[in-house]
Design an enzyme around this catalytic site. Structure first.
Site, PDB file in Angstrom:
ATOM      1  N   GLN B 132      14.265  95.613  18.759  1.00  0.00           N
ATOM      2  CA  GLN B 132      13.269  95.946  19.360  1.00  0.00           C
ATOM      3  C   GLN B 132      11.751  95.330  18.783  1.00  0.00           C
ATOM      4  O   GLN B 132      11.586  95.146  17.619  1.00  0.00           O
ATOM      5  CB  GLN B 132      13.023  97.649  19.446  1.00  0.00           C
ATOM      6  CG  GLN B 132      11.625  97.951  20.023  1.00  0.00           C
ATOM      7  CD  GLN B 132      11.557  99.595  19.754  1.00  0.00           C
ATOM      8  OE1 GLN B 132      12.097  99.961  18.619  1.00  0.00           O
ATOM      9  NE2 GLN B 132      11.103 100.178  20.742  1.00  0.00           N
ATOM     10  N   GLY B 133      11.093  94.456  19.445  1.00  0.00           N
ATOM     11  CA  GLY B 133       9.868  93.579  19.051  1.00  0.00           C
ATOM     12  C   GLY B 133       8.694  94.172  19.501  1.00  0.00           C
ATOM     13  O   GLY B 133       8.111  93.756  20.443  1.00  0.00           O
ATOM     14  N   SER B 135       6.362  96.382  17.210  1.00  0.00           N
ATOM     15  CA  SER B 135       5.303  96.253  16.265  1.00  0.00           C
ATOM     16  C   SER B 135       5.135  94.755  15.669  1.00  0.00           C
ATOM     17  O   SER B 135       5.996  94.076  15.626  1.00  0.00           O
ATOM     18  CB  SER B 135       5.700  97.058  15.006  1.00  0.00           C
ATOM     19  OG  SER B 135       6.125  98.389  15.259  1.00  0.00           O
ATOM     20  N   GLU B 251      13.436 106.467  23.283  1.00  0.00           N
ATOM     21  CA  GLU B 251      13.410 106.403  21.599  1.00  0.00           C
ATOM     22  C   GLU B 251      13.320 107.750  21.055  1.00  0.00           C
ATOM     23  O   GLU B 251      13.853 108.224  20.098  1.00  0.00           O
ATOM     24  CB  GLU B 251      12.477 105.530  21.292  1.00  0.00           C
ATOM     25  CG  GLU B 251      12.508 105.179  19.635  1.00  0.00           C
ATOM     26  CD  GLU B 251      11.548 104.090  19.252  1.00  0.00           C
ATOM     27  OE1 GLU B 251      10.956 103.296  19.941  1.00  0.00           O
ATOM     28  OE2 GLU B 251      11.483 103.987  17.993  1.00  0.00           O
TER      29      GLU B 251
HETATM   30  C1  LIG Z   1      12.452 102.129   9.131  1.00  0.00           C
HETATM   31  C2  LIG Z   1      11.609 101.605  10.408  1.00  0.00           C
HETATM   32  C3  LIG Z   1      12.233 100.893  11.440  1.00  0.00           C
HETATM   33  C4  LIG Z   1      11.465 100.378  12.223  1.00  0.00           C
HETATM   34  N1  LIG Z   1      12.001  99.710  13.337  1.00  0.00           N
HETATM   35  C5  LIG Z   1      11.123  99.128  14.217  1.00  0.00           C
HETATM   36  C6  LIG Z   1      11.746  98.118  15.163  1.00  0.00           C
HETATM   37  O1  LIG Z   1      12.821  97.843  15.152  1.00  0.00           O
HETATM   38  N2  LIG Z   1      11.036  97.670  16.146  1.00  0.00           N
HETATM   39  C7  LIG Z   1       9.623  97.919  15.890  1.00  0.00           C
HETATM   40  O2  LIG Z   1       8.854  97.254  16.931  1.00  0.00           O
HETATM   41  N3  LIG Z   1       9.027  98.542  15.084  1.00  0.00           N
HETATM   42  C8  LIG Z   1       9.667  99.175  14.169  1.00  0.00           C
HETATM   43  N4  LIG Z   1       9.084 100.003  13.061  1.00  0.00           N
HETATM   44  C9  LIG Z   1       7.604  99.950  13.250  1.00  0.00           C
HETATM   45  C10 LIG Z   1       7.049 101.181  13.559  1.00  0.00           C
HETATM   46  O3  LIG Z   1       7.091 101.404  14.696  1.00  0.00           O
HETATM   47  C11 LIG Z   1       5.704 101.234  12.885  1.00  0.00           C
HETATM   48  O4  LIG Z   1       5.806 100.961  11.265  1.00  0.00           O
HETATM   49  C12 LIG Z   1       4.938 102.365  13.183  1.00  0.00           C
HETATM   50  O5  LIG Z   1       4.425 102.196  14.637  1.00  0.00           O
HETATM   51  C13 LIG Z   1       3.414 102.513  12.401  1.00  0.00           C
HETATM   52  O6  LIG Z   1       2.833 101.202  12.654  1.00  0.00           O
HETATM   53  P1  LIG Z   1       2.076 100.481  11.207  1.00  0.00           P
HETATM   54  O7  LIG Z   1       3.440 100.174  10.382  1.00  0.00           O
HETATM   55  O8  LIG Z   1       1.456  99.119  11.622  1.00  0.00           O
HETATM   56  O9  LIG Z   1       1.235 101.308  10.633  1.00  0.00           O
HETATM   57  P2  LIG Z   1      -0.356 101.589  10.886  1.00  0.00           P
HETATM   58  O10 LIG Z   1      -0.515 101.847  12.195  1.00  0.00           O
HETATM   59  O11 LIG Z   1      -1.030 100.687  10.338  1.00  0.00           O
HETATM   60  O12 LIG Z   1      -0.400 102.948  10.170  1.00  0.00           O
HETATM   61  C14 LIG Z   1      -0.947 103.290   8.594  1.00  0.00           C
HETATM   62  C15 LIG Z   1      -1.225 104.843   8.533  1.00  0.00           C
HETATM   63  O13 LIG Z   1      -2.390 105.100   9.388  1.00  0.00           O
HETATM   64  C16 LIG Z   1      -1.988 106.104  10.421  1.00  0.00           C
HETATM   65  N5  LIG Z   1      -2.611 105.773  11.563  1.00  0.00           N
HETATM   66  C17 LIG Z   1      -2.708 104.846  12.479  1.00  0.00           C
HETATM   67  N6  LIG Z   1      -3.362 104.827  13.472  1.00  0.00           N
HETATM   68  C18 LIG Z   1      -3.763 106.407  13.550  1.00  0.00           C
HETATM   69  C19 LIG Z   1      -4.388 107.100  14.243  1.00  0.00           C
HETATM   70  N7  LIG Z   1      -4.712 106.787  15.534  1.00  0.00           N
HETATM   71  N8  LIG Z   1      -4.829 108.230  13.946  1.00  0.00           N
HETATM   72  C20 LIG Z   1      -4.339 108.908  12.827  1.00  0.00           C
HETATM   73  N9  LIG Z   1      -3.568 108.176  12.017  1.00  0.00           N
HETATM   74  C21 LIG Z   1      -3.323 106.687  12.121  1.00  0.00           C
HETATM   75  C22 LIG Z   1      -0.438 105.989  10.653  1.00  0.00           C
HETATM   76  O14 LIG Z   1       0.070 107.310  10.593  1.00  0.00           O
HETATM   77  C23 LIG Z   1      -0.075 105.689   9.015  1.00  0.00           C
HETATM   78  O15 LIG Z   1       0.067 106.651   8.275  1.00  0.00           O
HETATM   79  C24 LIG Z   1       9.850 100.514  12.206  1.00  0.00           C
HETATM   80  C25 LIG Z   1       9.468 101.218  11.106  1.00  0.00           C
HETATM   81  C26 LIG Z   1      10.333 101.920  10.343  1.00  0.00           C
HETATM   82  C27 LIG Z   1       9.503 102.416   8.942  1.00  0.00           C
END
Ligand SMILES: Cc1cc2nc3c(=O)[nH]c(=O)nc-3n(C[C@H](O)[C@H](O)[C@H](O)COP(=O)(O)OP(=O)(O)OC[C@H]3O[C@@H](n4cnc5c(N)ncnc54)[C@H](O)[C@@H]3O)c2cc1C
Lengths: 378, 403
Positions: B132-133, B135, B251
């Protein structure tokens, strides 16, 4: 040591009658208990409307869990739960729960003669209540300082019972006393209570009425005793039945206070923004909401399994413990999230918070039930 | 499809039960991933791929998908039974989670006939692994702001940019890809499109990322002038956000239609009792500690509450006041619960809480330590717990959006 098998799953379900009663109770309570009426009744000496009570009796609600042979509908406490939950939602108050519980006590603990004499009346609207608590404030219903002693053919009662709910409206009071060194239950009628025997207590939930009952000077015939051998199982049943119905009332109240607060969060503005857009309010109110959802799942499981040996007790104690927590959190945050208005008598948040404190104090707080659950689950 | 009789279901259950009893693989001698996000080595990958293929050949996943796309065309009830038997037998997980549980049902739901024919069977057989692409390094929670570009050139799209946290990215043949086709659209959402993109195209490169446990499981995926055929576009240009949101419903388990079978093994709440009996704190069995006993009751009660809530979600009269509430809440509640449960399992070990994986002096070889760290996969992946709270606040309680 017992261990829950991995495949063993807790269950819940809904009977057709439960679903129907839920629908009827939802509209009944909405009609009969709008908030301005709740507030008007706060000032009323009786604390509920006789006409509403009569209607509940006419609907057969006092006999929901009373067998048909005694004039009831012949369902179970599971079907009482949706009714009480809706009463909780609308902050409705009446001797409904006490009367239902009194009938349960007689059903479990009464002699055949007592059942036929008393249950049909209770099922059709005679108001009854329970005198269980004492100065010791023990949730253990068998720890009793009040006594009954032989006096000729009669029994002389002595001591004080506390927190006797809606006692002034009750025609019958079931009181626990110690008799010959063991717990006993006596049936009192209104007439037997001495002049000045009831003192209205000042309680935190102003939607209810509660009294101190002085037993000194009351004598009753020995036939007023429930059979000795039934007493302990009947009290054990009563504790769980009361916990179940309190959990139902609390789940209802907790959902309602979250809804009430969400309405405010959707309309109140500060810093040019609707305050519900602030996460410092949004996230805790979501946590309150999801805790309520889980508490309701426990409640319906307890209702569904109430009659089951073992499982019924576990489910019911969890339901009470979780409802205590959920309602306390929801109503506490409700006050805070209304700001200065939350500090006023006019804001409904206080009605819910006061009620949650009352309900938690009745028949065991969270710690009490969790200690019992340690024995049952670990 | 007629409704199956109880007898048919019982027979199927017995068959499935016997099949899993017979075919569930023995301990392969190396650590098997507990979730699809923990597949770190070729050895693990090959083993799990073979296992999914075997289960598929036996008919126990995709049983409710149509025959013409590789399924068995059976009533969903059969698939549910097979999934339950699989779980009961405590088999290894199904590897191709993103295919089985979200890309697959999405294609069944919104795909064209050609897409269904092309992709679905390979998903079930685990021949074609999906990733899944969504993020990106700079856009995670704010997914709608994704900036990976897709530019139409002739009968191809040219992709540039980078995706991150791509679970199984290094093993995948296809990616569900959210990319920007129109940077000048009226709002950020309207410029997005959804692709069923081949990972083996020139210009696609994956670089493994090491997880907090020290192991591997996801990658960063780089697109450098990668050319993919125009027919990999799903739906129309500009429909990417809508399709991505539908994907997230699959999902998060808020929408049904998955191929079936567990893609994650969670700690069973009853494990915590075993641990409490075996582990010692300060020289005494943990289960004798009064504070621990209280916490145990709370955690076991909570497990029941979540399990009951999942059942309640399907009982209409008990959710009629707010039918969306439980489906939108369970991901948050379950993932946070599992994190706390694993954390508690470490606390039960007292001094030995200090050990880590495979240490002979450690308790249970440190699996709970790993479990705790891995539990954040579910509280962050698929939308963080904070984002889930926003969703519940806005979509269930009707509060205004946070800006
Ligand atoms: C093990 C694992 C597998 C994954 N697999 C995939 C995958 O296969 N494909 C894919 O596309 N993605 C994948 N992800 C990505 C995942 O969907 C993202 O990590 C997630 O959506 C958070 O985005 P970020 O990492 O950019 O964190 P950020 O969005 O930068 O968040 C940082 C912190 O800020 C908080 N935050 C952000 N916005 C808000 C808001 N509006 N209100 C309150 N708090 C907020 C978050 O809760 C977090 O605590 C995976 C992640 C993990 C950990």
């Amino acid at each position: 040591m017992t261990k829950t098998a991995k495949s063993e799953r807790a269950t819940l379900g809904v009977s057709e009658e439960q679903a129907q009663l839920l629908d009827i109770a939802t509209s009944f309570c909405r009609d009969k208990s709008p908030i301005d009426k709740v507030r008007r009744l706060l000032e009323d000496e009786q604390g509920f409307e006789t006409a509403d009570w009569q209607e509940m009796a006419d609907l057969g609600w006092l006999g929901i869990a009373v067998p048909e042979e005694f004039g009831g509908i012949g369902l179970s406490l599971a079907e009482v739960v949706p009714v009480v939950e809706q009463m909780g939602r609308t902050l409705m108050s009446s001797p409904f729960v006490q009367t239902t519980l009194a009938a349960q006590l007689i059903l479990k603990g009464g002699s055949a003669a007592q059942k036929s004499a008393l249950l049909p009346d209770l099922a059709s609207g005679t108001i009854a209540t329970l005198a269980l608590s004492e100065e010791s404030a023990d949730w253990d219903l068998t720890n009793l300082a009040c006594t009954a002693t032989d006096k000729g053919d009669e029994l002389a009662l002595s001591g004080k019972k506390l927190l006797v709910v809606f006692a002034a409206s009750a025609d019958l009071i079931l009181a626990t006393v110690s008799y010959q060194g063991a717990p006993a239950i006596v049936v009192l009628t209104k007439e037997q209570i001495a002049e000045g025997g009831l003192r209205r207590e000042n309680i935190i939930d102003e939607t209810r009425r509660s009294y101190e009952l002085t037993l000194d000077g009351i004598t009753v015939p020995k036939s007023a005793l429930l059979p000795t051998e039934n007493v302990l199982p009947a009290l054990a049943h009563l504790e769980l039945a009361a916990s179940l119905l309190l959990a139902a009332e609390m789940c209802g109240g907790s959902v309602s206070v979250v809804n009430y607060t969400v309405e405010y969060l959707k309309t109140r503005k500060q810093f040019d923004k609707i305050i519900g857009s602030f996460q410092a309010l949004k996230h805790p109110i979501v946590d309150a909401h999801t805790a309520n959802e889980v508490a309701r799942s426990h409640l319906y499981s307890a209702a569904h399994n109430f009659g089951e040996q073992g499982e019924g007790e576990i489910a019911t104690r969890i339901a009470k413990a979780e409802a205590n927590k959920a309602f306390a959190f929801s109503a506490d945050r409700a006050i805070q999230f209304h700001g200065g208005f939350g500090f006023t008598y006019e804001c409904d948040a206080q009605l819910y918070r006061r009620r949650s404190l009352w309900c938690e104090a009745q028949h065991g707080d969270t710690n009490y039930h969790q200690r019992k659950l340690e024995e049952l689950m670990l | 499809m007629s409704t199956p009789t109880q007898q048919e279901l019982d027979e199927y259950r017995a068959e499935a039960n016997a099949w899993f009893a017979q075919n569930t693989p023995k301990d392969p001698g190396f650590m098997l991933p507990l979730t699809f996000m923990e597949v770190g080595t070729e050895q693990q990958f090959n083993f799990l791929r073979e296992w999914q293929n075997k289960v598929y050949e036996a008919g126990y996943i995709g049983a409710a998908w149509p025959k013409e796309y590789g399924g068995r065309g059976l009533d969903q009830k059969f698939q549910d039974i097979a999934a339950r038997e699989m779980k009961k037998a405590d088999t290894p997980i199904m590897l191709n989670a993103i295919g089985n549980s979200w890309a697959g049902p999405l294609i069944l739901d919104l795909g064209t006939e050609a897409e269904k024919k092309k992709y679905l069977k390979g998903i079930l057989s685990a021949e074609d692994i999906w990733c899944q692409g969504f993020s990106e390094p700079d856009h995670g929670s704010d997914l709608g702001n994704a900036q990976t570009r897709a530019v139409k050139e002739g009968n191809e799209y040219v992709i540039n940019g980078s995706k991150i946290w791509t679970t199984q990215g290094n093993f995948a043949k296809y990616m569900i890809l959210l990319a920007r086709t129109n940077p000048n659209a009226e709002n950020k959402y309207a410029g997005l499109s959804f692709f069923l993109a081949p990972m083996h195209a020139k210009g696609v490169e994956t670089v493994p990322i090491r997880k907090l446990t020290g192991e591997y499981g996801f990658t960063q995926t780089f697109f450098t002038d990668a050319r993919i055929p125009e027919d990999t576009l799903m739906g129309e240009e500009g429909e990417g956000w809508k399709i991505a949101m539908r994907t997230l419903e699959y999902e998060r388990g808020a929408r049904q239609g998955q191929a079936g079978g567990h893609v994650m093994k969670q700690m069973d709440p009853s494990d915590i009792l075993d641990i409490a009996r075996k582990a010692t704190i300060n020289g005494k069995p943990a289960i004798e500690d009064p504070d621990i006993r209280k916490e145990l009751v709370e955690l076991l009660s909570e497990a029941r509450g979540l399990q009951l809530s999942a059942s309640r979600a399907g009982i209409q009269p008990l959710v009629q006041d707010n039918p969306l509430s439980l489906p939108l809440s369970l991901k948050l509640l379950n993932s946070e619960y599992i994190r706390r449960l694993n954390q508690f399992a470490i606390k039960l070990q007292g001094l030995k809480g200090a050990y880590y994986i495979d240490e002979p002096n450690g308790f249970d070889k440190g699996i709970w330590q790993r479990g705790y760290l891995n539990a954040f996969s579910a509280t962050i992946g698929g939308g963080t717990s904070q984002i889930q709270r926003n969703i519940i606040g806005e979509h269930v309680l009707g509060l205004p959006k946070t800006r």
